[in-house]
Design a protein around this motif. Structure first.
Motif, PDB file in Angstrom:
ATOM      1  N   ASP A   1       0.858  -1.182   0.000  1.00 44.42           N
ATOM      2  CA  ASP A   1       0.000   0.000   0.000  1.00 44.42           C
ATOM      3  C   ASP A   1       0.887   1.222   0.000  1.00 44.42           C
ATOM      4  N   HIS A   2       0.398   2.282   0.574  1.00 48.78           N
ATOM      5  CA  HIS A   2       1.099   3.561   0.458  1.00 48.78           C
ATOM      6  C   HIS A   2       2.250   3.667   1.439  1.00 48.78           C
ATOM      7  N   LEU A   3       2.934   4.784   1.313  1.00 44.99           N
ATOM      8  CA  LEU A   3       4.083   5.011   2.190  1.00 44.99           C
ATOM      9  C   LEU A   3       3.635   5.579   3.532  1.00 44.99           C
ATOM     10  N   GLY A   4       4.223   5.055   4.599  1.00 49.03           N
ATOM     11  CA  GLY A   4       3.954   5.592   5.932  1.00 49.03           C
ATOM     12  C   GLY A   4       5.033   6.592   6.311  1.00 49.03           C
ATOM     13  N   VAL A   5       4.622   7.720   6.848  1.00 49.29           N
ATOM     14  CA  VAL A   5       5.575   8.776   7.208  1.00 49.29           C
ATOM     15  C   VAL A   5       5.919   8.654   8.685  1.00 49.29           C
ATOM     16  N   PHE A   6       7.188   8.718   8.977  1.00 44.02           N
ATOM     17  CA  PHE A   6       7.630   8.650  10.378  1.00 44.02           C
ATOM     18  C   PHE A   6       8.122   9.996  10.840  1.00 44.02           C
ATOM     19  N   LYS A   7       7.900  10.238  12.118  1.00 43.13           N
ATOM     20  CA  LYS A   7       8.554  11.377  12.742  1.00 43.13           C
ATOM     21  C   LYS A   7       9.290  10.798  13.926  1.00 43.13           C
ATOM     22  N   GLU A   8      10.584  11.065  14.000  1.00 40.66           N
ATOM     23  CA  GLU A   8      11.431  10.302  14.916  1.00 40.66           C
ATOM     24  C   GLU A   8      11.206   8.828  14.612  1.00 40.66           C
ATOM     25  N   ASP A   9      10.819   8.026  15.616  1.00 40.38           N
ATOM     26  CA  ASP A   9      10.600   6.613  15.287  1.00 40.38           C
ATOM     27  C   ASP A   9       9.125   6.246  15.345  1.00 40.38           C
ATOM     28  N   ARG A  10       8.275   7.236  15.270  1.00 37.52           N
ATOM     29  CA  ARG A  10       6.835   6.969  15.350  1.00 37.52           C
ATOM     30  C   ARG A  10       6.147   7.232  14.015  1.00 37.52           C
ATOM     31  N   LEU A  11       5.212   6.351  13.685  1.00 32.27           N
ATOM     32  CA  LEU A  11       4.430   6.526  12.468  1.00 32.27           C
ATOM     33  C   LEU A  11       3.420   7.633  12.695  1.00 32.27           C
ATOM     34  N   VAL A  12       3.422   8.647  11.807  1.00 32.12           N
ATOM     35  CA  VAL A  12       2.491   9.757  12.002  1.00 32.12           C
ATOM     36  C   VAL A  12       1.402   9.815  10.940  1.00 32.12           C
ATOM     37  N   GLY A  13       1.551   9.105   9.867  1.00 30.35           N
ATOM     38  CA  GLY A  13       0.488   9.158   8.874  1.00 30.35           C
ATOM     39  C   GLY A  13       0.890   8.488   7.585  1.00 30.35           C
ATOM     40  N   TRP A  14      -0.016   8.496   6.619  1.00 29.79           N
ATOM     41  CA  TRP A  14       0.233   7.817   5.357  1.00 29.79           C
ATOM     42  C   TRP A  14       0.152   8.801   4.202  1.00 29.79           C
ATOM     43  N   LEU A  15       0.962   8.607   3.219  1.00 29.31           N
ATOM     44  CA  LEU A  15       0.861   9.392   1.983  1.00 29.31           C
ATOM     45  C   LEU A  15      -0.102   8.689   1.044  1.00 29.31           C
ATOM     46  N   THR A  16      -0.697   9.462   0.108  1.00 32.36           N
ATOM     47  CA  THR A  16      -1.500   8.814  -0.930  1.00 32.36           C
ATOM     48  C   THR A  16      -0.574   8.218  -1.973  1.00 32.36           C
ATOM     49  N   GLU A  17      -1.129   7.487  -2.896  1.00 37.56           N
ATOM     50  CA  GLU A  17      -0.292   6.847  -3.921  1.00 37.56           C
ATOM     51  C   GLU A  17       0.494   7.879  -4.725  1.00 37.56           C
ATOM     52  N   ASP A  18      -0.194   8.938  -5.153  1.00 38.49           N
ATOM     53  CA  ASP A  18       0.489   9.978  -5.927  1.00 38.49           C
ATOM     54  C   ASP A  18       1.590  10.629  -5.122  1.00 38.49           C
ATOM     55  N   GLU A  19       1.294  10.875  -3.860  1.00 42.66           N
ATOM     56  CA  GLU A  19       2.311  11.496  -3.008  1.00 42.66           C
ATOM     57  C   GLU A  19       3.510  10.562  -2.832  1.00 42.66           C
ATOM     58  N   GLY A  20       3.177   9.273  -2.786  1.00 41.61           N
ATOM     59  CA  GLY A  20       4.250   8.288  -2.687  1.00 41.61           C
ATOM     60  C   GLY A  20       5.177   8.367  -3.883  1.00 41.61           C
ATOM     61  N   ARG A  21       4.582   8.552  -5.056  1.00 40.29           N
ATOM     62  CA  ARG A  21       5.412   8.682  -6.252  1.00 40.29           C
ATOM     63  C   ARG A  21       6.182   9.979  -6.221  1.00 40.29           C
ATOM     64  N   GLY A  22       5.530  11.015  -5.742  1.00 39.23           N
ATOM     65  CA  GLY A  22       6.226  12.290  -5.590  1.00 39.23           C
ATOM     66  C   GLY A  22       7.439  12.134  -4.686  1.00 39.23           C
ATOM     67  N   TYR A  23       7.242  11.365  -3.631  1.00 41.92           N
ATOM     68  CA  TYR A  23       8.351  11.138  -2.694  1.00 41.92           C
ATOM     69  C   TYR A  23       9.509  10.434  -3.397  1.00 41.92           C
ATOM     70  N   SER A  24       9.163   9.393  -4.153  1.00 42.14           N
ATOM     71  CA  SER A  24      10.210   8.663  -4.864  1.00 42.14           C
ATOM     72  C   SER A  24      10.933   9.560  -5.850  1.00 42.14           C
ATOM     73  N   ASP A  25      10.160  10.433  -6.521  1.00 39.08           N
ATOM     74  CA  ASP A  25      10.778  11.341  -7.487  1.00 39.08           C
ATOM     75  C   ASP A  25      11.774  12.266  -6.814  1.00 39.08           C
ATOM     76  N   ILE A  26      11.363  12.806  -5.681  1.00 40.74           N
ATOM     77  CA  ILE A  26      12.228  13.779  -5.008  1.00 40.74           C
ATOM     78  C   ILE A  26      13.499  13.106  -4.497  1.00 40.74           C
ATOM     79  N   THR A  27      13.335  11.945  -3.882  1.00 41.94           N
ATOM     80  CA  THR A  27      14.498  11.314  -3.252  1.00 41.94           C
ATOM     81  C   THR A  27      15.325  10.490  -4.236  1.00 41.94           C
ATOM     82  N   ASP A  28      14.975  10.582  -5.530  1.00 39.36           N
ATOM     83  CA  ASP A  28      15.795   9.938  -6.565  1.00 39.36           C
ATOM     84  C   ASP A  28      15.893   8.428  -6.370  1.00 39.36           C
ATOM     85  N   THR A  29      14.787   7.800  -5.997  1.00 36.78           N
ATOM     86  CA  THR A  29      14.817   6.339  -5.900  1.00 36.78           C
ATOM     87  C   THR A  29      14.095   5.706  -7.085  1.00 36.78           C
ATOM     88  N   VAL A  30      13.738   6.536  -8.067  1.00 36.17           N
ATOM     89  CA  VAL A  30      13.033   6.009  -9.232  1.00 36.17           C
ATOM     90  C   VAL A  30      14.038   5.411 -10.194  1.00 36.17           C
TER      91      VAL A  30
END
Lengths: 396, 531
Positions: free
Chosen positions: A220-249
């Motif tokens: 499913d989608h990417l979970g966002v952590f703050k420190e070592d705690r899960l704070v929320g989930w990104l949507t699918e598009d946001e997940g792709r945006g994340y991959s684009d920014i961090t150059d993991t594509v």
């Protein structure tokens, strides 16, 4: 004399080796997936252990290829060892491929439970870590899978493949996770995993006997952590945006709009993004430069691809939509989670180490209001084996 | 060790005085023919294969003579045609017959005028007489003379020149040495028609009196090594030498090392090539196996065929032999180490597959490997020793027991059978039998190390092995030459086989004089004609 000395020294070195641990292969419970849940202040560890005779080609008798052992304890290690009360052989986690952490535990914080896995010499720290979304880790490990008879292998390979050619998931191995958890300027993300369908039925062999299994495991989608705690989930598009920014594509497919309505799918096969930090008038700023190369993968609208102008147009649209996606992703993360999962802090740290030291303490606030400039450039758009879509001819 | 040495030493000392006493007794030939005949009969215990023929020659049969030979070792037709006939028939009524009276020097006359045989020597004492007699020569004694003639007409039934059983090649000469020393030296001479090819003979063994020949090319060979070979051969003091292996045992540098420091071959072309490189060949009568010294580690990976085929395939196969050597040495040990200690090194799929195979196998991997290795060694030994006719029966039983039944019965895992088979096949790749023996011995050591200490044990074992190999010498030459000490020029024939036109120097350390084999290396390379 000299020879004898050397010989004696050599023989003595034999006894200096640290890990004396002779085990036959059939004394091992090969564990390829582990799950960690938290139940009433205790850790519940689930180990998906392989039944070798069922996996091998010749001797399989139709029983399940894996079995699940569970034990709980105040520490993960304790639970791990307690498992031998049930398991006939010692749990051998050297070939661990995937670690599933329940959402509940992730929300409380994951660092305590990871210590053993990073410390134990038997474990290699190159297994993926994922979050069980909306359910417990043991429920995820309890689902049979078609094609790959070992569910751990399915989970591992699916994540590896989708990360490479789809890009909305992130295969995070333990080493990376620990780096992100401890780093100042970058927060962690983990991919979510979920079970679709009836959880009870999923553990039986019947599940994989039908063409469409009633129960399946899916990323499913990417979970966002703050420190070592899960704070929320990104949507699918946001997940792709994340991959684009961090150059993991590595490769992905993006659908963009045609100039006159309809969609064009662009296959991206070369993607490069760089994050540059700077300080402007005392305030940190970040520039994201993206360069993409791609193919026109699928055309669902009427456009004359043989004309250079239309190709330029497509490139422009891609650049624009990409920029929007990225800006929207950053906006969401800034406003909702205030967690620097992109590593902008690290970029500032690299470019302006002195200023970084001052703003390090209250970076979360700075991140929330950070100015980000996005520059997208698409080069070398190709058109595949067709010139113009046959749609154009049909319309004519 | 020290204790053993001391004991051996005292034994040797106690026996040596008695031997010298025997030889110092009245040894010289008597003047009376009857006394000599009696002495021969007494000494040989009237053995039935010793033929003594008394004849009368000269005018009116005035000279008594005796002919001695060993039946079966002597060329009887030649004896009758060229000795008996010459003495008894041909000289009748000739001038020579006049001379043959008691007053004249009969022996010299006979030697100079009557004997139509090439090889004739004098003999003055019984020791030499017996040696010659029992080697197949004919002895002629004349009454009244305390010396006699040794007529060389040895001849016995022997195996001809056949294809060697060991070191077979696809391309290359098919002839091999036989048991006859003369035939063997001739085979080498036929390849090297060089006046500098020198041969020294020695007789070793107080009772077998085995002929041993040292061959080398004078001016190419390192004289110091020749001296050393002579020295070591002279040191041998034993009653019997039956095979070149006996000699090898006496002159090799390190008896307890599993690695051979002397090369042996059945092939004349290998000997010729070794001589050209400046090595020394030791030929022993009675065996087709010729020793070559000094022998270096890399030499045991060289097959004569390497130089007869294309350089590409030669190099590839040379590399393959090194790989096979490592597999034969380490494969079972490595398998044991990986499956019992270092499982994390296995890819997941392989780990699961191996584990599945091991389900229900009752023995630890080490015991399993030892059982299989011993079974294989038994089969192999049986294959060599048993009568040829039941060979096929054994191969069926062997293949079935080793291969199928053990796995189906669940006693041995299939993977172990694969490993042992691969190991066995790899050990046959070695072009020399010697080195394969070393590998067979060491393999068990490495298996034990792996079973006790895992990969770490193998690593320590390899360090020890390397140290041992580097400390070995063969007749003064470091065993690992040209790898350690490293020598760039000699790499042409070490891990690769360079084209023949590039091999224009002899191996450095083996040979010090006359280094160059091709005078003009630049023009050696084949090339299209220049206009």
């Amino acid at each position: 004399m000299m020879k004898k000395c050397i010989l004696i020294l050599l023989v003595l070195t034999l006894f200096l080796s640290g890990c004396w641990d002779r085990r036959e292969l059939n004394e091992l419970s090969i564990t390829m997936a582990l799950g960690i849940d938290k139940v009433k202040n205790e850790y519940l560890v689930s180990a998906q252990v392989i039944v070798p005779s069922e996996v091998s080609m010749q001797a399989s008798s139709g029983r399940s290829a894996v079995t699940l052992y569970q034990a709980s304890g105040e520490t993960v290690y304790e639970a791990f060892r307690k498992m031998t009360k049930d398991a006939p052989r010692k749990i051998y986690p050297g070939h661990l491929r995937i670690l599933v952490i329940s959402e509940e535990l992730a929300k409380e914080g994951i660092s305590e439970s990871l210590d053993l896995l990073a410390r134990d010499w038997e474990l290699r720290s190159d297994f993926y870590v994922v979050i069980a979304k909306d359910l417990t880790a043991s429920e995820v490990l309890n689902v049979t899978t078609p094609i790959e008879s070992i569910p751990a292998n399915k989970m591992f390979n699916a994540l590896k493949t989708s990360e490479r050619i789809w890009a909305a998931t992130e295969g995070v191995i333990l080493d990376d996770l620990l780096t992100n958890l401890t780093s100042d300027g970058k927060e962690a993300v983990l991919t979510g995993i979920k079970v679709i369908g009836d959880k009870e039925l999923g553990s039986s062999k019947q599940n994989v006997e039908s063409i469409t299994p009633s129960t399946r495991i899916q990323y499913d989608h990417l979970g966002v952590f703050k420190e070592d705690r899960l704070v929320g989930w990104l949507t699918e598009d946001e997940g792709r945006g994340y991959s684009d920014i961090t150059d993991t594509v590595e490769k992905t497919v993006t659908a963009i709009s045609c100039p006159k309505g309809g969609k064009i799918a662009i296959e991206i096969f070369d993607f490069d993004s760089t994050i540059k930090g700077s300080i402007n008038k005392g305030e940190p700023e970040v520039d994201i430069h993206i360069q993409a190369k791609g193919n026109v993968g699928e055309v669902q609208c009427s456009i004359d691809l043989t004309k250079p102008e239309s190709m330029n147009e497509i490139q422009k649209i891609y650049e624009k939509e990409m920029k929007e996606l990225i800006e929207q992703t950053i906006n969401t993360v800034q406003s909702q989670y205030e967690s620097d999962i992109f590593g902008f802090g690290e970029a500032i740290h690299r470019s302006n180490p002195k200023e970084w030291k001052e703003m390090k303490e209250h970076w979360d606030e700075k991140f929330a209001n950070l100015t980000v400039h996005v520059h997208v450039e698409m080069k070398d758009l190709r058109i595949g084996t067709l010139n113009n879509s046959f749609l154009r001819k049909i319309e004519d | 060790m020290g204790f053993l040495k001391r004991r051996n030493h005292s034994k040797v000392q106690s026996t040596s005085p008695s031997q010298t006493k025997e030889t110092s007794s009245t040894n010289d030939l008597k003047t009376s023919l009857q006394d000599n005949i009696q002495n021969v009969k007494d000494s040989l215990g009237e053995s039935s294969d010793i033929v003594i023929r008394e004849i009368r020659i000269g005018k009116g049969g005035s000279v008594k003579a005796g002919i001695f030979y060993t039946d079966g070792l002597t060329d009887t037709p030649a004896l009758q045609n060229f000795i008996m006939e010459s003495l008894m028939l041909d000289i009748q009524g000739t001038e020579l017959e006049e001379k043959l009276t008691a007053e004249q020097d009969v022996l010299t006359s006979l030697k100079d005028f009557a004997m139509t045989v090439g090889d004739i020597n004098d003999v003055t004492n019984f020791d030499d007489l017996f040696t010659s007699l029992l080697s197949g020569d004919t002895i002629l004694l004349v009454d009244g003379y305390s010396e006699g003639l040794v007529i060389g007409n040895r001849h016995w039934i022997e195996r001809g020149v056949t294809e060697p059983m060991s070191q077979t090649v696809v391309r290359g000469p098919r002839e091999g040495f036989s048991e006859n020393l003369r035939v063997n030296t001739a085979l080498v001479r036929r390849k090297l028609k060089d006046p500098s090819l020198w041969m020294e003979s020695k007789i070793i063994g107080t009772r077998t009196k085995t002929n041993v020949a040292i061959m080398y090319i004078n001016g190419v060979v390192n004289d110091k090594i020749v001296d050393e070979v002579r020295l070591r051969l002279d040191r041998i003091d034993i009653d019997g030498i039956l095979e070149s292996g006996n000699i090898e045992g006496f002159i090799e540098d390190s008896s307890y090392s599993p690695f051979p420091t002397i090369y042996n071959t059945e092939r004349p072309d290998t000997v010729a090539a070794a001589l050209l490189e400046g090595r020394i060949a030791i030929l022993v009568d009675g065996t087709p196996f010729v020793l070559i010294v000094p022998a270096l580690f890399v030499q045991f990976f060289q097959s004569p065929e390497d130089y007869y085929v294309h350089t590409g395939i030669g190099s590839l196969i040379r590399a393959l032999r090194f790989i096979a050597f490592i597999i034969a040495l380490l494969a079972p040990a490595f398998f044991i180490a990986i499956t019992t200690f270092n499982q994390s090194m296995l890819p997941p799929a392989l780990l699961i597959s191996l584990t599945a195979q091991r389900e229900g196998v009752p023995f630890p991997a080490f015991i399993e490997a030892v059982i299989m290795e011993i079974t294989f060694e038994i089969l192999r030994e049986a294959g060599i020793r048993m009568p040829r006719t039941i060979g096929s029966a054994m191969s069926i039983v062997g293949a079935y027991v080793i291969g199928t039944a053990a796995v189906e019965a669940g006693i041995i895992s299939a993977a172990m059978v694969i490993i042992v088979s691969i190991t066995a096949i790899s050990s046959f790749v070695s072009p020399t039998y010697n080195l394969a023996i070393a590998v067979r011995i060491l393999r068990f050591g490495f298996m034990a190390l792996a079973a006790s200490f895992g990969l770490y044990g193998i690593a320590v074992g390899l360090v020890a092995l390397t140290l041992h190999l580097c400390s070995l010498r063969s007749f003064g030459i470091p065993y690992m030459t040209p790898l350690a000490p490293f020598n760039v020029a000699d790499q042409k024939d070490t891990l690769i086989v360079a084209p023949i036109w590039k091999m224009f120097t002899r191996p450095r350390l083996v040979n010090q004089k006359d280094q160059v084999r091709q005078q003009d290396p630049a023009s050696a390379k084949p090339q299209p004609p220049q206009k």
